[in-house]
Design a protein around this motif. Structure first.
Motif, mmCIF file in Angstrom:
data_model
loop_
_atom_site.group_PDB
_atom_site.id
_atom_site.type_symbol
_atom_site.label_atom_id
_atom_site.label_comp_id
_atom_site.label_asym_id
_atom_site.label_seq_id
_atom_site.Cartn_x
_atom_site.Cartn_y
_atom_site.Cartn_z
ATOM 1 N N VAL A 190 -23.253 -24.696 -69.880
ATOM 2 C CA VAL A 190 -21.818 -24.789 -70.130
ATOM 3 C C VAL A 190 -21.496 -26.031 -70.955
ATOM 4 C CG1 VAL A 190 -19.559 -25.077 -69.052
ATOM 5 C CG2 VAL A 190 -21.201 -23.460 -68.084
ATOM 6 N N GLN A 191 -22.086 -27.161 -70.591
ATOM 7 C CA GLN A 191 -21.840 -28.407 -71.317
ATOM 8 C C GLN A 191 -22.293 -28.318 -72.774
ATOM 9 O OE1 GLN A 191 -23.844 -31.430 -69.015
ATOM 10 N NE2 GLN A 191 -22.622 -30.992 -67.180
ATOM 11 N N CYS A 192 -23.348 -27.546 -73.023
ATOM 12 C CA CYS A 192 -23.887 -27.428 -74.382
ATOM 13 C C CYS A 192 -23.167 -26.356 -75.202
ATOM 14 C CB CYS A 192 -25.381 -27.130 -74.329
ATOM 15 S SG CYS A 192 -26.375 -28.522 -73.717
ATOM 16 N N GLY A 193 -22.172 -25.720 -74.624
ATOM 17 C CA GLY A 193 -21.378 -24.757 -75.377
ATOM 18 C C GLY A 193 -21.927 -23.357 -75.418
ATOM 19 N N VAL A 194 -22.835 -23.019 -74.519
ATOM 20 C CA VAL A 194 -23.401 -21.669 -74.494
ATOM 21 C C VAL A 194 -22.317 -20.667 -74.111
ATOM 22 C CG1 VAL A 194 -25.084 -20.148 -73.388
ATOM 23 C CG2 VAL A 194 -25.706 -22.504 -73.977
ATOM 24 N N LYS A 195 -22.179 -19.642 -74.943
ATOM 25 C CA LYS A 195 -21.148 -18.620 -74.720
ATOM 26 C C LYS A 195 -21.750 -17.274 -74.311
ATOM 27 C CE LYS A 195 -17.595 -21.065 -76.504
ATOM 28 N NZ LYS A 195 -18.297 -22.204 -77.108
ATOM 29 N N ARG A 196 -23.068 -17.136 -74.496
ATOM 30 C CA ARG A 196 -23.689 -15.830 -74.293
ATOM 31 C C ARG A 196 -25.070 -16.017 -73.692
ATOM 32 N NH1 ARG A 196 -26.846 -12.149 -77.380
ATOM 33 N NH2 ARG A 196 -26.179 -9.981 -77.109
ATOM 34 N N VAL A 197 -25.417 -15.186 -72.720
ATOM 35 C CA VAL A 197 -26.736 -15.238 -72.091
ATOM 36 C C VAL A 197 -27.345 -13.838 -72.121
ATOM 37 C CG1 VAL A 197 -27.898 -15.413 -69.849
ATOM 38 C CG2 VAL A 197 -26.421 -17.271 -70.629
ATOM 39 N N SER A 198 -28.632 -13.786 -72.480
ATOM 40 C CA SER A 198 -29.363 -12.530 -72.500
ATOM 41 C C SER A 198 -30.380 -12.547 -71.367
ATOM 42 C CB SER A 198 -30.069 -12.346 -73.842
ATOM 43 O OG SER A 198 -30.765 -11.113 -73.887
ATOM 44 N N LEU A 199 -30.253 -11.635 -70.415
ATOM 45 C CA LEU A 199 -31.117 -11.579 -69.233
ATOM 46 C C LEU A 199 -32.228 -10.548 -69.421
ATOM 47 C CD1 LEU A 199 -28.484 -11.668 -66.333
ATOM 48 C CD2 LEU A 199 -30.195 -13.419 -66.805
ATOM 49 N N GLY A 200 -33.471 -10.985 -69.255
ATOM 50 C CA GLY A 200 -34.619 -10.089 -69.372
ATOM 51 C C GLY A 200 -34.851 -9.317 -68.089
ATOM 52 N N VAL A 201 -34.007 -8.328 -67.847
ATOM 53 C CA VAL A 201 -34.094 -7.541 -66.613
ATOM 54 C C VAL A 201 -35.284 -6.586 -66.682
ATOM 55 C CG1 VAL A 201 -32.912 -5.814 -65.198
ATOM 56 C CG2 VAL A 201 -31.636 -7.768 -66.117
ATOM 57 N N GLN A 202 -35.359 -5.795 -67.748
ATOM 58 C CA GLN A 202 -36.412 -4.804 -68.023
ATOM 59 C C GLN A 202 -36.358 -3.599 -67.087
ATOM 60 O OE1 GLN A 202 -36.728 -6.046 -70.566
ATOM 61 N NE2 GLN A 202 -37.457 -8.142 -70.585
ATOM 62 N N SER A 203 -36.219 -3.821 -65.799
ATOM 63 C CA SER A 203 -36.050 -2.715 -64.851
ATOM 64 C C SER A 203 -35.298 -3.224 -63.630
ATOM 65 C CB SER A 203 -37.404 -2.146 -64.417
ATOM 66 O OG SER A 203 -37.233 -1.193 -63.374
ATOM 67 N N TRP A 204 -34.367 -2.397 -63.131
ATOM 68 C CA TRP A 204 -33.655 -2.745 -61.899
ATOM 69 C C TRP A 204 -34.420 -2.277 -60.665
ATOM 70 C CZ3 TRP A 204 -29.107 -5.518 -61.408
ATOM 71 C CH2 TRP A 204 -28.411 -5.802 -62.590
ATOM 72 N N VAL A 205 -35.560 -1.630 -60.873
ATOM 73 C CA VAL A 205 -36.377 -1.144 -59.754
ATOM 74 C C VAL A 205 -37.432 -2.210 -59.458
ATOM 75 C CG1 VAL A 205 -37.919 0.687 -58.951
ATOM 76 C CG2 VAL A 205 -35.977 1.238 -60.464
ATOM 77 N N ASP A 206 -37.387 -2.803 -58.281
ATOM 78 C CA ASP A 206 -38.249 -3.943 -57.967
ATOM 79 C C ASP A 206 -39.727 -3.635 -58.149
ATOM 80 O OD1 ASP A 206 -35.918 -5.249 -57.386
ATOM 81 O OD2 ASP A 206 -36.249 -5.386 -55.218
ATOM 82 N N SER A 207 -40.160 -2.444 -57.742
ATOM 83 C CA SER A 207 -41.593 -2.112 -57.840
ATOM 84 C C SER A 207 -42.036 -1.988 -59.295
ATOM 85 C CB SER A 207 -41.890 -0.821 -57.075
ATOM 86 O OG SER A 207 -41.122 0.266 -57.583
ATOM 87 N N GLU A 208 -41.176 -1.465 -60.175
ATOM 88 C CA GLU A 208 -41.507 -1.365 -61.588
ATOM 89 C C GLU A 208 -41.599 -2.748 -62.222
ATOM 90 O OE1 GLU A 208 -39.319 2.941 -62.445
ATOM 91 O OE2 GLU A 208 -38.676 1.150 -63.530
ATOM 92 N N ALA A 209 -40.646 -3.615 -61.888
ATOM 93 C CA ALA A 209 -40.665 -4.973 -62.430
ATOM 94 C C ALA A 209 -41.926 -5.706 -61.990
ATOM 95 C CB ALA A 209 -39.415 -5.728 -61.984
ATOM 96 N N ALA A 210 -42.285 -5.560 -60.723
ATOM 97 C CA ALA A 210 -43.464 -6.249 -60.192
ATOM 98 C C ALA A 210 -44.744 -5.736 -60.837
ATOM 99 C CB ALA A 210 -43.534 -6.078 -58.680
ATOM 100 N N ALA A 211 -44.787 -4.449 -61.175
ATOM 101 C CA ALA A 211 -46.000 -3.852 -61.737
ATOM 102 C C ALA A 211 -46.374 -4.454 -63.090
ATOM 103 C CB ALA A 211 -45.840 -2.338 -61.868
ATOM 104 N N VAL A 212 -45.390 -4.997 -63.817
ATOM 105 C CA VAL A 212 -45.680 -5.585 -65.131
ATOM 106 C C VAL A 212 -45.617 -7.113 -65.105
ATOM 107 C CG1 VAL A 212 -45.014 -3.570 -66.476
ATOM 108 C CG2 VAL A 212 -43.270 -5.263 -65.845
ATOM 109 N N GLY A 213 -45.510 -7.671 -63.891
ATOM 110 C CA GLY A 213 -45.575 -9.121 -63.763
ATOM 111 C C GLY A 213 -44.247 -9.839 -63.757
#
Length: 398
Positions: free
Chosen positions: A115-138
């Motif tokens: 916020v202090q640095c003026g960031v207006k946008r954040v991109s989140l590397g979700v990839q999958s909302w399914v926990d087991s799928e996310a875990a399978a790729v690290g």
């Protein structure tokens, strides 16, 4: 013409099995030295532009910190990079400033720094909302943590949030993919990016798939046809939710398109700093259109000040770029603008290719534009290849 600034932070807590970027897991002691070097490069950016024959512009209207995971840096190091940026460039008050984040790295202190640095946008590397799928790729996060991060961002005042998803991950099914897309819609973010799993030798999962092996859950990767169905289903679901496609992999509510990434597809100038960071500046030479250059894709080489790789782009090559970059956008390529920029003879040189791709229903015409069809987006790499080498063919005929 204001610059876009890209800063690469090639560090991660863990290396995902599908990742083919120049990133890795290194000791935290390397972070500060890396930031030192990036800040030094920003201080000599004008001299670098002159050395490669590019036009330098100090004004900046978009900034993108990617990687890797910029938010695993020490907050003071992130602050140092932003300080160096503002000392060496004139960042417009309304600049779009984006930082990529891996879920689980947004501490309270880091949020304050963003916020202090003026960031207006954040991109989140979700990839999958399914926990087991996310875990399978690290991936190290869970659905619950992603929802906490989104809530924390909104509380801090950062509302322009992107969610990345990957179609074709191991164990993914039509049902689990529909769930991930629906969760993206349900969490109310204004932007989503949908990527197809890339299979090449630059990732562990890609190498295993090419070898026909079973490590990294490779034998549970959906086939290409099914992954293409996932992509098509996502396009329909996001469109229905008002998150409209504006580029092959990107979807946004009206007004939330990534201004920085649009620079790449519209061939506007940008300056990159860090490992494997690419730049494009207009050329100072009248016989060239632009100059592209990139830093080394190896951390040790970058810190050791290895030379830049430089490519000079002729007007003919720039025209080819205009097609295979512009066609990524849903609005397509303005043929009238192409003729005005490159001349009628150059524009006529692509007519044969355009006619062929329209005949095969991979392109469609509309007013003065030509754009990819839905099928063309699925076969976009094949379409883009058709526009490569047009200049050489034209030259041989003249």
């Amino acid at each position: 013409m204001p610059l876009g600034i890209y800063i690469s932070v090639p560090f991660c807590k863990s290396k995902c099995s599908y990742c083919n970027f120049a990133t890795g897991v290194v000791s935290r002691t390397a972070y500060s030295k890396y930031v030192d070097r990036v800040c030094q490069d920003m201080a000599v950016a004008e001299a670098t532009a002159q050395a490669v024959g590019g036009k330098f512009e100090r004004s900046v209207d978009s900034v993108f910190l990617g990687g890797g995971t910029p938010t695993i840096l020490e907050p003071r190091d992130l602050e140092r990079m932003f300080r160096a940026l503002r000392e060496n460039f004139e960042v417009a008050p309304g600049a779009e400033i984006t930082v990529e984040c891996a879920p689980g790295t947004l501490t309270a202190e880091m949020l304050d720094v963003l916020v202090q640095c003026g960031v207006k946008r954040v991109s989140l590397g979700v990839q999958s909302w399914v926990d087991s799928e996310a875990a399978a790729v690290g991936r190290l996060h869970t659905r619950a943590r992603m929802l906490e991060d989104i809530a924390a961002l909104r509380t801090s005042g950062i509302l322009n949030i992107n969610v990345d998803l990957i179609a074709g991950l191991p164990h993914q099914t039509a049902e689990s993919w529909a769930y991930s897309v629906s969760e993206t819609v349900a969490c109310g973010v204004p932007h989503a990016s949908i990527y197809m799993l890339e299979v090449d030798e630059d990732s562990r999962l890609g190498r295993e798939l090419l070898a026909g092996g079973a490590k990294y859950h490779a034998h549970f990767v959906p086939d290409e046809d099914l992954s293409a169905e996932f992509y098509g289903a996502a396009c329909l679901r996001l469109e229905a939710a008002g998150i409209r496609q504006y580029e092959i992999s990107n979807f946004a509510c009206a007004g939330s398109e990534s201004r920085h990434n649009l620079k790449y597809w519209d061939r506007k100038p940008y300056f990159g700093f860090g490992v494997d960071a690419h730049s494009m500046l207009l050329s100072v030479r009248p016989d060239l259109a632009e100059v592209r250059f990139a830093g080394p894709d190896n951390l040790n080489s970058f810190v050791a000040s290895a030379p830049l790789g430089v490519t000079e782009i002729s007007s003919e090559a720039a025209m080819e770029e205009a097609f295979f970059l512009g066609l990524r956008l849903n609005r397509g390529v303005d043929l009238t603008a192409m003729a005005a920029e490159f001349g009628e003879p150059s524009a006529a040189a692509v007519k044969e290719v355009v006619d062929e791709l329209v005949e095969y229903a991979l392109l469609e015409r509309g007013d003065h534009h030509v754009r990819l069809t839905a099928q063309g987006r699925l076969l976009s790499n094949e379409v883009f290849e058709k526009f490569l080498g047009i200049a050489a063919v034209r030259s041989s005929r003249s």
